[in-house]
Design a protein around this motif. Structure first.
Motif, PDB file in Angstrom:
ATOM      1  N   ILE A 151       0.841  -1.269  -0.149  1.00  0.00           N
ATOM      2  CA  ILE A 151      -0.137   0.000   0.064  1.00  0.00           C
ATOM      3  C   ILE A 151       0.974   1.245   0.108  1.00  0.00           C
ATOM      4  CG2 ILE A 151      -1.665   1.374   1.436  1.00  0.00           C
ATOM      5  CD1 ILE A 151      -2.793  -1.371   2.161  1.00  0.00           C
ATOM      6  N   GLU A 152       1.757   1.049   0.772  1.00  0.00           N
ATOM      7  CA  GLU A 152       3.072   2.404   0.929  1.00  0.00           C
ATOM      8  C   GLU A 152       3.493   2.398  -0.291  1.00  0.00           C
ATOM      9  OE1 GLU A 152       5.467   4.975   3.221  1.00  0.00           O
ATOM     10  OE2 GLU A 152       3.516   3.859   3.645  1.00  0.00           O
ATOM     11  N   LYS A 153       3.858   1.478  -1.121  1.00  0.00           N
ATOM     12  CA  LYS A 153       4.468   1.787  -2.600  1.00  0.00           C
ATOM     13  C   LYS A 153       3.367   1.856  -3.596  1.00  0.00           C
ATOM     14  CE  LYS A 153       8.411   0.422  -4.023  1.00  0.00           C
ATOM     15  NZ  LYS A 153       9.630   0.983  -4.361  1.00  0.00           N
ATOM     16  N   ASP A 154       2.172   2.125  -3.319  1.00  0.00           N
ATOM     17  CA  ASP A 154       1.066   2.083  -4.174  1.00  0.00           C
ATOM     18  C   ASP A 154       0.741   0.905  -5.030  1.00  0.00           C
ATOM     19  OD1 ASP A 154      -1.231   3.573  -4.779  1.00  0.00           O
ATOM     20  OD2 ASP A 154      -0.270   4.679  -6.564  1.00  0.00           O
ATOM     21  N   GLY A 155       1.213   0.069  -4.505  1.00  0.00           N
ATOM     22  CA  GLY A 155       0.722  -1.193  -5.257  1.00  0.00           C
ATOM     23  C   GLY A 155      -0.710  -1.585  -5.183  1.00  0.00           C
ATOM     24  N   ILE A 156      -0.863  -2.780  -5.754  1.00  0.00           N
ATOM     25  CA  ILE A 156      -2.247  -3.382  -5.673  1.00  0.00           C
ATOM     26  C   ILE A 156      -2.387  -4.836  -5.359  1.00  0.00           C
ATOM     27  CG2 ILE A 156      -2.424  -3.156  -7.984  1.00  0.00           C
ATOM     28  CD1 ILE A 156      -5.571  -2.727  -7.408  1.00  0.00           C
ATOM     29  N   ILE A 157      -3.050  -5.323  -4.755  1.00  0.00           N
ATOM     30  CA  ILE A 157      -3.213  -6.745  -4.333  1.00  0.00           C
ATOM     31  C   ILE A 157      -4.687  -7.328  -4.911  1.00  0.00           C
ATOM     32  CG2 ILE A 157      -3.781  -8.487  -2.478  1.00  0.00           C
ATOM     33  CD1 ILE A 157      -2.318  -5.867  -0.765  1.00  0.00           C
ATOM     34  N   GLY A 158      -4.495  -8.141  -5.621  1.00  0.00           N
ATOM     35  CA  GLY A 158      -5.702  -8.878  -6.367  1.00  0.00           C
ATOM     36  C   GLY A 158      -6.123 -10.096  -5.400  1.00  0.00           C
TER      37      GLY A 158
END
Ligand SMILES: [Zn+2]
Length: 309
Positions: free
Chosen positions: A214-221
């Motif tokens: 979240i911190e790295k502005d990633g995403i989880i499917g």
């Protein structure tokens, strides 16, 4: 109809195993064109997964065979599908069109050859998963006991992904590999993983890992694999999926959570989600707990927003 972005399926693997299956309406597939249209698909990722049983020397060629299946048996004969190569292609999708993204599940197919990675990108691959469950030249996977991190070659792979502006997929990574990768990946995702604190499977992500993404502005499917959802594998429910989504939101990831079904990569399915055509059951259940905007984010927009620009 609610738009759906599904970040992971293994239909290419299934069609490679059995060349007679029709993508239009093959009933042995959990994802086919008929189901996609029925359920409101807007974007589907198609993974290239080369199984461990393929000889090392043949793996790149098998990846090429799966890409051939993608273009010849899926894209070419289904004009409602549109290839997504850049973010603009997502914006250009018309009503009734479905975007298709080619992804790599595990770098075993490229051995230790960066030219093979660049070749796959030229052929349309826009997301690179570093490992499957075990070790390869890039990193150690989630079930590799050694738990070593990213290799020098692995660092090179992530740097190329960054330069090419494509996703680096952290699903399947071992813990050390995850932390090494999140440190340097510009476009990190976990295409199909759930929350470890809800169900302690090595393929799931610990809260610190989810927070780092979240911190790295990633995403989880969030994925529909029954044995990543709960211990009652034989009757995992849609509510189990909701619990995992809700957990990511509780950690501050409302805009960093999406869906990565793993359809056609699973033999057992969640009750009420037996194949892609059942997606509306999940959406109906989401309506009970989330706002329209949140549901739109979870089902489509969050992954669409995070496609590299
Ligand atoms: Zn997988």
């Amino acid at each position: 109809m609610r738009k759906i972005f599904d970040a992971h399926c293994d239909v290419l693997y299934k069609m490679w195993m059995n060349p007679n299956i029709s993508f239009e309406d093959g009933e042995s597939l959990q994802v086919n064109n008929k189901y996609l249209k029925q359920a409101g698909s807007k974007i589907q990722c198609f993974a290239i997964y080369v199984p461990e049983s393929v000889r090392v020397a043949d793996r790149f060629n098998v990846a090429l065979e799966m890409i051939d299946i993608f273009y010849e048996k899926i894209m070419k004969i289904h004009p409602n599908l549109q290839l997504i190569l850049e973010k603009d292609d997502i914006h250009k999708l018309q009503d009734g069109e479905i975007g298709a993204i080619l992804t790599l599940e595990g770098c075993d197919a490229i051995g230790a050859d960066i030219v093979k990675l660049k070749t796959l990108h030229r052929l349309g691959v826009r997301s690179v998963g570093l490992t499957w469950n075990f070790a390869n030249a890039v990193a150690d996977g989630a079930l590799e006991k050694r738990n070593a991190g990213l290799s020098n070659f692995g660092i090179e792979v992530v740097n190329i992904n960054n330069q090419l502006k494509i996703w680096t997929d952290l699903s399947h990574l071992g813990e050390k590999s995850f932390w090494d990768t999140i440190e340097i990946a510009r476009f990190p995702i976990a295409s199909h993983s759930n929350a470890y604190s809800l169900f302690s499977h090595p393929r799931n992500l610990r809260d610190e890992q989810i927070e780092a993404l979240i911190e790295k502005d990633g995403i989880i499917g969030i994925t529909f694999v029954p044995y990543f959802l709960s211990k009652k594998t034989s009757d995992a429910t849609i509510n189990d999926i909701i619990r995992h989504i809700d957990h990511i939101c509780a950690l501050g990831g409302e805009r960093n959570v999406g869906l990565g079904s793993d359809f056609d990569g699973i033999e057992h399915t969640v009750n009420g989600l037996e194949n892609y055509s059942f997606y509306p059951n999940l959406i109906n259940e989401l309506q009970k707990y989330f706002t329209q905007e949140q549901i739109n984010g979870i089902c489509y927009q969050n992954f669409a927003n995070h496609f590299p620009d």
